[in-house]
Motif scaffolding. Structure first.
Motif, PDB file in Angstrom:
ATOM      1  N   ARG A  77      31.100   8.960  18.273  1.00 20.43           N
ATOM      2  CA  ARG A  77      29.665   9.117  18.504  1.00 20.43           C
ATOM      3  C   ARG A  77      29.137   8.150  19.570  1.00 20.43           C
ATOM      4  NH1 ARG A  77      25.846  10.727  13.570  1.00 20.43           N
ATOM      5  NH2 ARG A  77      24.867  11.832  15.306  1.00 20.43           N
ATOM      6  N   ILE A  78      29.895   7.110  19.856  1.00 19.62           N
ATOM      7  CA  ILE A  78      29.470   6.176  20.908  1.00 19.62           C
ATOM      8  C   ILE A  78      29.385   6.929  22.232  1.00 19.62           C
ATOM      9  CG2 ILE A  78      30.109   4.114  22.214  1.00 19.62           C
ATOM     10  CD1 ILE A  78      31.363   3.000  19.679  1.00 19.62           C
ATOM     11  N   GLY A  79      28.279   6.744  22.919  1.00 20.62           N
ATOM     12  CA  GLY A  79      28.056   7.409  24.199  1.00 20.62           C
ATOM     13  C   GLY A  79      27.335   8.735  24.087  1.00 20.62           C
ATOM     14  N   ARG A  80      27.136   9.255  22.868  1.00 25.03           N
ATOM     15  CA  ARG A  80      26.458  10.530  22.700  1.00 25.03           C
ATOM     16  C   ARG A  80      24.938  10.356  22.705  1.00 25.03           C
ATOM     17  NH1 ARG A  80      29.713  13.555  17.753  1.00 25.03           N
ATOM     18  NH2 ARG A  80      31.764  13.647  18.762  1.00 25.03           N
ATOM     19  N   ARG A  81      24.258  11.376  23.179  1.00 22.38           N
ATOM     20  CA  ARG A  81      22.796  11.400  23.075  1.00 22.38           C
ATOM     21  C   ARG A  81      22.433  11.980  21.714  1.00 22.38           C
ATOM     22  NH1 ARG A  81      20.238  14.116  27.818  1.00 22.38           N
ATOM     23  NH2 ARG A  81      20.014  11.981  28.596  1.00 22.38           N
ATOM     24  N   VAL A  82      21.545  11.292  20.997  1.00 20.10           N
ATOM     25  CA  VAL A  82      21.126  11.757  19.675  1.00 20.10           C
ATOM     26  C   VAL A  82      19.609  11.668  19.554  1.00 20.10           C
ATOM     27  CG1 VAL A  82      23.306  11.047  18.602  1.00 20.10           C
ATOM     28  CG2 VAL A  82      21.343   9.496  18.561  1.00 20.10           C
ATOM     29  N   GLY A  83      19.092  12.373  18.570  1.00 18.34           N
ATOM     30  CA  GLY A  83      17.673  12.318  18.247  1.00 18.34           C
ATOM     31  C   GLY A  83      17.475  11.774  16.847  1.00 18.34           C
ATOM     32  N   VAL A  84      16.465  10.935  16.672  1.00 17.89           N
ATOM     33  CA  VAL A  84      16.152  10.335  15.377  1.00 17.89           C
ATOM     34  C   VAL A  84      14.740  10.761  14.987  1.00 17.89           C
ATOM     35  CG1 VAL A  84      15.888   8.189  14.067  1.00 17.89           C
ATOM     36  CG2 VAL A  84      17.649   8.365  15.841  1.00 17.89           C
ATOM     37  N   PRO A  85      14.579  11.440  13.840  1.00 21.40           N
ATOM     38  CA  PRO A  85      13.276  11.947  13.419  1.00 21.40           C
ATOM     39  C   PRO A  85      12.593  11.048  12.383  1.00 21.40           C
ATOM     40  CG  PRO A  85      14.953  12.994  12.116  1.00 21.40           C
ATOM     41  CD  PRO A  85      15.659  11.963  12.985  1.00 21.40           C
ATOM     42  N   TRP A  86      11.484  11.548  11.837  1.00 19.43           N
ATOM     43  CA  TRP A  86      10.686  10.850  10.822  1.00 19.43           C
ATOM     44  C   TRP A  86      11.499  10.537   9.570  1.00 19.43           C
ATOM     45  CZ3 TRP A  86       6.334   8.351   9.717  1.00 19.43           C
ATOM     46  CH2 TRP A  86       5.759   8.433   8.449  1.00 19.43           C
ATOM     47  N   LEU A  87      12.219  11.500   9.029  1.00 22.09           N
ATOM     48  CA  LEU A  87      13.014  11.266   7.823  1.00 22.09           C
ATOM     49  C   LEU A  87      14.256  10.479   8.201  1.00 22.09           C
ATOM     50  CD1 LEU A  87      13.190  11.865   4.739  1.00 22.09           C
ATOM     51  CD2 LEU A  87      14.648  13.812   5.351  1.00 22.09           C
ATOM     52  N   GLY A  88      14.290   9.205   7.785  1.00 26.60           N
ATOM     53  CA  GLY A  88      15.373   8.325   8.205  1.00 26.60           C
ATOM     54  C   GLY A  88      16.446   8.087   7.176  1.00 26.60           C
ATOM     55  N   HIS A  89      16.158   8.384   5.907  1.00 27.96           N
ATOM     56  CA  HIS A  89      17.142   8.136   4.843  1.00 27.96           C
ATOM     57  C   HIS A  89      16.615   8.761   3.556  1.00 27.96           C
ATOM     58  CE1 HIS A  89      20.158   5.887   2.485  1.00 27.96           C
ATOM     59  NE2 HIS A  89      19.193   5.723   1.607  1.00 27.96           N
ATOM     60  N   THR A  90      17.518   9.290   2.744  1.00 25.09           N
ATOM     61  CA  THR A  90      17.160   9.747   1.406  1.00 25.09           C
ATOM     62  C   THR A  90      18.186   9.215   0.415  1.00 25.09           C
ATOM     63  OG1 THR A  90      18.371  11.831   1.719  1.00 25.09           O
ATOM     64  CG2 THR A  90      16.006  11.842   2.192  1.00 25.09           C
ATOM     65  N   CYS A  91      17.791   9.203  -0.857  1.00 24.23           N
ATOM     66  CA  CYS A  91      18.656   8.575  -1.862  1.00 24.23           C
ATOM     67  C   CYS A  91      19.869   9.426  -2.203  1.00 24.23           C
ATOM     68  CB  CYS A  91      17.853   8.262  -3.126  1.00 24.23           C
ATOM     69  SG  CYS A  91      17.364   9.724  -4.082  1.00 24.23           S
ATOM     70  N   GLY A  92      19.723  10.747  -2.110  1.00 24.61           N
ATOM     71  CA  GLY A  92      20.840  11.636  -2.408  1.00 24.61           C
ATOM     72  C   GLY A  92      21.079  11.889  -3.879  1.00 24.61           C
ATOM     73  N   THR A  93      20.325  11.231  -4.758  1.00 23.08           N
ATOM     74  CA  THR A  93      20.606  11.346  -6.193  1.00 23.08           C
ATOM     75  C   THR A  93      19.428  11.843  -7.021  1.00 23.08           C
ATOM     76  OG1 THR A  93      20.000   9.017  -6.542  1.00 23.08           O
ATOM     77  CG2 THR A  93      22.325   9.497  -6.077  1.00 23.08           C
ATOM     78  N   CYS A  94      18.213  11.808  -6.497  1.00 18.97           N
ATOM     79  CA  CYS A  94      17.048  12.221  -7.286  1.00 18.97           C
ATOM     80  C   CYS A  94      17.031  13.745  -7.455  1.00 18.97           C
ATOM     81  CB  CYS A  94      15.752  11.738  -6.634  1.00 18.97           C
ATOM     82  SG  CYS A  94      15.321  12.592  -5.092  1.00 18.97           S
ATOM     83  N   PHE A  95      16.124  14.216  -8.270  1.00 17.58           N
ATOM     84  CA  PHE A  95      16.002  15.649  -8.540  1.00 17.58           C
ATOM     85  C   PHE A  95      15.841  16.451  -7.251  1.00 17.58           C
ATOM     86  CE2 PHE A  95      12.946  19.154  -8.905  1.00 17.58           C
ATOM     87  CZ  PHE A  95      13.652  20.032  -9.721  1.00 17.58           C
ATOM     88  N   TYR A  96      15.001  15.953  -6.327  1.00 14.23           N
ATOM     89  CA  TYR A  96      14.715  16.705  -5.111  1.00 14.23           C
ATOM     90  C   TYR A  96      15.918  16.744  -4.182  1.00 14.23           C
ATOM     91  CZ  TYR A  96      10.018  16.337  -6.922  1.00 14.23           C
ATOM     92  OH  TYR A  96       8.919  16.424  -7.738  1.00 14.23           O
ATOM     93  N   CYS A  97      16.604  15.617  -4.029  1.00 12.04           N
ATOM     94  CA  CYS A  97      17.799  15.606  -3.183  1.00 12.04           C
ATOM     95  C   CYS A  97      18.868  16.542  -3.731  1.00 12.04           C
ATOM     96  CB  CYS A  97      18.352  14.188  -3.064  1.00 12.04           C
ATOM     97  SG  CYS A  97      17.366  13.087  -2.004  1.00 12.04           S
ATOM     98  N   ARG A  98      18.980  16.603  -5.052  1.00  9.64           N
ATOM     99  CA  ARG A  98      19.982  17.479  -5.665  1.00  9.64           C
ATOM    100  C   ARG A  98      19.530  18.937  -5.694  1.00  9.64           C
ATOM    101  NH1 ARG A  98      20.048  16.602 -10.613  1.00  9.64           N
ATOM    102  NH2 ARG A  98      18.644  14.829 -10.904  1.00  9.64           N
ATOM    103  N   SER A  99      18.283  19.190  -5.316  1.00  9.64           N
ATOM    104  CA  SER A  99      17.742  20.556  -5.336  1.00  9.64           C
ATOM    105  C   SER A  99      17.490  21.090  -3.924  1.00  9.64           C
ATOM    106  CB  SER A  99      16.421  20.573  -6.123  1.00  9.64           C
ATOM    107  OG  SER A  99      16.597  20.075  -7.421  1.00  9.64           O
ATOM    108  N   GLU A 100      18.182  20.531  -2.926  1.00  7.82           N
ATOM    109  CA  GLU A 100      18.034  20.947  -1.532  1.00  7.82           C
ATOM    110  C   GLU A 100      16.593  20.795  -1.046  1.00  7.82           C
ATOM    111  OE1 GLU A 100      19.696  24.826  -1.015  1.00  7.82           O
ATOM    112  OE2 GLU A 100      21.743  24.180  -1.509  1.00  7.82           O
TER     113      GLU A 100
END
Length: 327
Positions: A77-100
């Protein structure tokens, strides 16, 4: 590195010098090429959104080049152009993360709000929340896609498949989504603040079939309306403009109070919906659609140290399209 920092709510940003942070495990470090200025940045700076992390570097429509990666991130990934949006991180374990529904995560981090953003020469982001972008693209043109485009796309999806789409507030998001609608062979009806003939002319240039002020009724009842302007009184007006069974989507993170209104405006199975944040799936869909539709963005470029001027121009309605900071 240089960064424009919010030290106190309601005060101008201040230019500071900081050391470049090393990326931790799962993170990447970017050299910022461009960062668009979003109305949400105004809500953060002006105190409409509660409890930002201070001192704070705003900005969440970031385009940059990866210069370093933390443990566990592919070195390719070094040297690649990327975009970073508003949503920067999620927990991955709460009800919403597990419900897409990671956009509703109970323990998220937001770029330029609860973690430092892109009004800077360098920024650190979670690798899994940074999207590969066209290496041959113009970073200034790409930057507004990272929020105006993504939130606009999520709003349009929630608006449904109707043919006649009203857009209230013809700024950065609307000028992108109007192009998607036209590509999808829908009709765009643009609503601007009273007297804003420049925005109305801009909407017509982007193939809007009608452009008028927000206190006017469209010539036809709409199938759906999306409200991008943070103005609560637009809600009853938009409900009045949609047909029975139509939808009104509020696409902003903040809005002034919605006034009392008669039940008749929502009766007839009209729906009133809100949009919260975005998901990574939204981004995967949108960047492909934007490329196929040939979306182009209208931008006004500001040097990094003129971030306060860019915010002020947005605050006072002096922009057509999106403001973009370039370090």
């Amino acid at each position: 590195m240089r960064a424009m920092v919010l030290e106190e709510i309601g005060k101008p940003l201040v230019m500071v010098e900081r050391p470049i942070s090393d990326p931790l495990a799962g993170q990447i470090s970017l050299r910022v090429e461009a960062c668009a200025v979003c109305r949400t940045d105004l809500h953060v700076v002006d105190g409409d959104l509660p409890q930002p992390r201070l001192p704070l570097v705003p900005g969440h429509e970031i385009v940059g080049v990866v210069e370093a990666v933390g443990a566990g991130v592919d070195q390719a990934r070094i040297g690649r152009r990327v975009g970073v949006p508003w949503l920067g991180h999620t927990c991955g374990t709460c009800f919403y993360c597990r419900s897409e529904a990671e956009n509703l995560c109970d323990a998220p981090l937001f770029t330029g709000y609860t973690r430092d953003g892109g009004f800077a020469t360098n920024v650190v982001a979670d690798a899994d929340y940074a999207f590969d972008l066209d290496p041959a693209g113009d970073p200034v043109a790409l930057a507004p896609l990272l929020c105006a485009g993504l939130i606009g796309w999520r709003s349009l999806k929630r608006a449904g498949e109707g043919r006649r789409i009203g857009l209230y507030g013809f700024g950065a998001a609307a000028h992108i989504i109007a192009q998607i609608c036209t590509w999808q062979e829908r009709e765009v009806y643009a609503f601007t603040r009273p007297g804003d003939v420049t925005a109305q002319r801009f909407a017509r240039e982007l193939s809007a079939v009608w452009a008028g002020t927000s206190d006017e009724a469209p010539p036809e009842l709409l199938d759906a309306a999306i409200i991008f302007a943070p103005v609560g009184p637009l809600v009853p007006r938009a409900l009045q403009a949609v047909r029975k069974g139509g939808r009104v989507v509020c696409g902003g993170i903040h809005m002034s109070d919605i006034p009392a209104m008669p039940y008749a405006l929502i009766w007839g199975e009209r729906e009133l919906l809100s949009i919260a944040n975005l998901t990574r799936q939204d981004a995967r869909e949108f960047f492909e659609i934007a490329a196929r539709a040939g979306v182009h963005t209208r931008t006004s470029v500001y040097p990094l140290d003129e971030a306060n001027a860019a915010l002020d121009d947005l605050r006072n309605g002096r922009l057509s399209g999106a403001a973009v900071l370039v370090p």
